[in-house]
Design an enzyme around this catalytic site. Structure first.
Site, short mmCIF file in Angstrom:
data_model
loop_
_atom_site.label_atom_id
_atom_site.label_comp_id
_atom_site.label_asym_id
_atom_site.label_seq_id
_atom_site.Cartn_x
_atom_site.Cartn_y
_atom_site.Cartn_z
CB CYS A 331 152.24 19.51 41.23
SG CYS A 331 153.63 18.63 41.91
NE ARG A 360 160.34 12.40 40.28
CZ ARG A 360 159.30 11.94 40.98
NH1 ARG A 360 159.45 10.86 41.74
NH2 ARG A 360 158.15 12.55 40.94
CD GLN A 378 154.93 11.85 38.51
OE1 GLN A 378 154.78 13.01 38.17
NE2 GLN A 378 155.11 11.49 39.75
CG ASP A 380 150.80 13.91 38.15
OD1 ASP A 380 150.07 13.60 39.11
OD2 ASP A 380 151.82 14.61 38.23
CG HIS A 382 147.82 17.98 39.66
ND1 HIS A 382 148.62 18.11 38.55
CD2 HIS A 382 148.62 17.46 40.63
CE1 HIS A 382 149.84 17.71 38.84
NE2 HIS A 382 149.88 17.30 40.09
CE LYS A 463 152.52 8.36 51.77
NZ LYS A 463 153.80 8.12 51.14
CG HIS A 509 149.76 16.04 44.11
ND1 HIS A 509 150.46 16.87 43.29
CD2 HIS A 509 149.68 16.66 45.30
CE1 HIS A 509 150.81 17.95 43.97
NE2 HIS A 509 150.34 17.85 45.20
#
Length: 639
Positions: A331, A360, A378, A380, A382, A463, A509
């Site tokens: 992000c 991570r 990911q 991902d 946005h 979420k 996200h």
RNA sequence: GCCAACAUAGCUCAGGGGUAGAGCAGCUGAUUCGUAAUCAGCAGGUCGUGGGUUCAAUUCCCACUGUUGGCUCCA
């Protein structure tokens, strides 16, 4: 009063002698119920069958068919385990023994047990089952409880933590255990069980506390149920993606990079096929795809708040005397791209996708194949929008997610909505409430059933989470949609509104697979490595009946490859039977046998992985068939 | 990270204080085969790494690395 009356779940009333117990009621209703009943709910309170019933109560007898019955059953199993352990190891101090999703466990203060101890414990448990010892409840005040369990510091600690008095249960004359209850009638009901795992755990889960020995088990009333369960575990073991991944040469882990998967050629085919589909779906909805750097200046992570909240899981390094961090999330980088130019409200909603490789630092002990890694992709995106656009935007994502899962055969999708935490949240309550109402309204308008988790949202926004069920009924959380009231402000994202003023956009996200690597792990187990044609690393294996037909085989492979199929020729000097067997074990979708007849006619003899003969087809019609199967992303059937 | 177990050939695994074994895979040759294993031969290992005990360690001990199962479920 010599009679009492209770109301049964169907509303009917039943008269019983005063002092009658739950068991008496069960006996009055049916022989089978008297045998199978585990506990009883009296005015909504779970309790034991051996206790007298209250006049006028509404009652419900519970068997193993009810989740609460299962709970009671397994909890009693845990006590049976404790009884056996104490009988065999008098020094062992039982601590707690709760029910978990997959059975039950009991923690003991004792030096580590061995596998052979488990067998001894099981044997002792069987003895105790045979003895059919009744569970009896005793209610005592705290002081008495402390004397009863004076020899067990853990129990004393528990008792001290209770608000009111406590209760304990006996199983026969020699064993008693502190317990809220309820329990089943007697140990004879706990017939089918298996101790499954040994582990260690800390007292109350805290590392500074003493380490305890945990014994896991599973139990059922009937042997067939246990057998079925064990068969399912066996099946899961067979489908373990780490094993299949090795067999199919999909990926590996090396000592040089613990938790960092190495993707081999066959595994990359899976990745690329999945991502091709993923990209097509996103392009169709007007997403833009970007890619941001893997490492960014540490200062950014301070500004974004990740340093403060997430630094233990991040990797840091130094470049030209400046601190840098490897990205654990996409992000902040995505926001830098957003901020690179000024945005108009006319561009919103702006949907920006990124297949971001994140790192991570997970604890070494939690790494587990592709399911828990230290580096993953990911899927991902946005989405920047105004609060008004939230409903339609979420609706589009929900449709996309469901379409995506369904392409892989995941039809059973469970959705959870998590709302504002009661404390520790940022942003205005009104903003939260508007967003939550919008999410909830969208879910309801779409007729989606979901579970509400009040207070479970992230500190920065509510979420929606997606859980898929694989063919072995295991649930996996994959997708997520998270609103973020925080980051756009922290990193100063703005758009120009119709009023010609700057406004912070609402940031969403979202991910569908979550982790591509983990998703492939799930798919591998879901399909047991028998991937649908569009994903399969090797779609067709050409098998000449003898090496006289190698030339024709090469010609066929060339044609198949020209048509975009992933085909290989088995050139080995082996018998046809051997080549078929190996292709079958390699989980190749189609085995194409060729010999004199096929070479003469320009055909292939087609056999499917599911062991079906499709007969002799021209190469062209085989290709046509495959093209349809790939285009429709057809799922494997009944293999 | 913590607890426990494990680490032997490419894979699956046996073995054990005294020069390391099988099956499969691989290589070579024979065979030329029609829908789940043709035959024979060959080759392949510093027994995870480092240290210790011992006349001798792959085996026993210690450390490290990695892997596996656990580490939320509260009497």
């Amino acid at each position: 009063m010599s009679q009492i009356a209770v109301t049964l779940p169907d509303g009917s009333r039943r008269e019983l002698a005063s002092g009658a117990t739950g068991l008496d009621l069960a006996k009055a209703l049916s022989q089978a119920l008297a045998r199978d009943a585990l506990c009883i709910e009296v005015d909504g309170q779970l309790t034991d069958l051996h206790l007298p019933l209250k006049d006028g109560a509404t009652v419900r007898l519970l068997t193993f068919d009810d989740p609460k019955g299962v709970n009671t059953f397994r909890h009693s199993s845990a006590h049976l385990l404790a009884q056996a352990v104490v009988a065999l190891f008098p020094d062992a101090k039982p601590t707690i023994g709760p029910v978990v999703d997959e059975g039950f466990y009991y923690d003991f203060a004792h030096p580590p047990f061995t596998e052979s101890d488990l067998e001894k414990i099981e044997a002792k448990m069987r003895e105790l089952v045979k003895a059919a010892l009744p569970f009896r409840r005793f209610e005592v005040d705290q002081a008495t409880a402390k004397t009863v369990f004076a020899d067990n510091a853990f129990k004393v600690e528990l008792i001290e933590g209770f608000e009111e008095g406590s209760s304990y249960y006996t199983q026969g004359d020699t064993f008693k255990d502190l317990c809220r209850g309820p329990h089943v009638q007697h140990t004879g009901q706990l017939k089918s069980f298996k101790l499954t795992k040994l582990a260690s755990a800390y007292w109350r889960g805290k590392p500074q506390n003493p380490s305890l020995q945990r014994i896991y088990g599973i139990s059922f009333p009937k042997k067939e149920q246990l057998d079925e369960h064990l068969a399912r575990l066996e099946e899961q073991k067979k489908r373990d993606h780490r094993k299949i991944g090795q067999e199919m040469d999909l990926f590996s882990f090396q000592d040089e990079g613990p938790g960092f998967p190495f993707w081999h050629a066959s595994g990359m085919i899976l990745q690329n096929q999945i991502l091709g589909f993923w990209r097509a779906e996103h392009e169709a909805l007007g997403y833009h795809e970007i890619k941001t750097p893997m490492m960014l200046n540490e200062e950014l992570w301070h500004r974004s708040g990740h340093y403060a909240n997430y630094k233990d899981n991040m990797y840091f390094t130094e470049i030209d005397e400046q601190g840098f961090a490897v990205k654990p999330m996409n992000c902040p980088g995505g926001l830098l791209v957003y901020n690179f130019k000024r945005h108009s409200y006319r561009e919103l909603p702006l949907k920006v996708a990124e297949l971001g490789l994140v790192h991570r630092h997970e604890l070494s002990g939690v790494l587990h194949g592709l399911f828990r890694v230290r580096m993953f992709t990911q899927d991902d995106a946005h989405i920047f929008c105004t609060p008004d656009q939230l409903g339609p935007v979420i609706e589009e994502v929900l449709h996309l997610v469901q379409r995506f899962y369904s392409a892989f055969g995941f039809e059973d999708v469970h959705i959870e909505l998590s709302t504002r935490p009661t404390e520790k949240f940022i942003g205005e309550i009104a903003q939260w409430e508007q967003a939550e109402a919008s999410l909830q309204g969208t879910l309801e308008r779409m007729g989606i059933t979901y579970k509400l988790n009040p207070g479970d949202g992230a500190f920065y926004g509510p979420k929606i989470d997606f859980h898929i069920k694989d063919c072995m009924k295991r649930s996996w959380q994959c997708g997520t949609i998270q609103l973020d009231f925080n980051l756009p402000n922290r990193l100063g994202a703005r758009y120009v509104g119709p009023d010609n003023e700057l406004h912070p956009p609402l940031m969403i996200h979202r991910a569908i697979m979550g982790s591509l690597e983990r998703f492939i792990g799930i798919l591998t187990e879901h399909y047991a490595g028998k991937f649908p044609l569009w994903l399969a690393p090797v779609q067709a294996m050409v098998l000449p009946v003898s090496d006289k037909f190698l030339d024709y085989g090469a010609e066929v492979v060339k044609k198949l490859r020209a048509a975009g199929l992933r085909a290989k020729l088995d050139e080995r000097n082996e018998t046809l039977g051997k080549k078929l067997r190996d292709a079958q074990l390699a989980r190749v979708n189609y085995q194409l046998v060729i010999g004199e007849r096929e070479a003469d006619d320009g055909t292939v003899s087609v056999r499917t992985r599911a062991n079906r003969q499709l007969g002799t087809l021209s190469v062209e019609s085989f290709v046509g068939r495959c093209e349809v199967e790939v285009r429709e992303r057809r799922l494997p059937e009944g293999e």
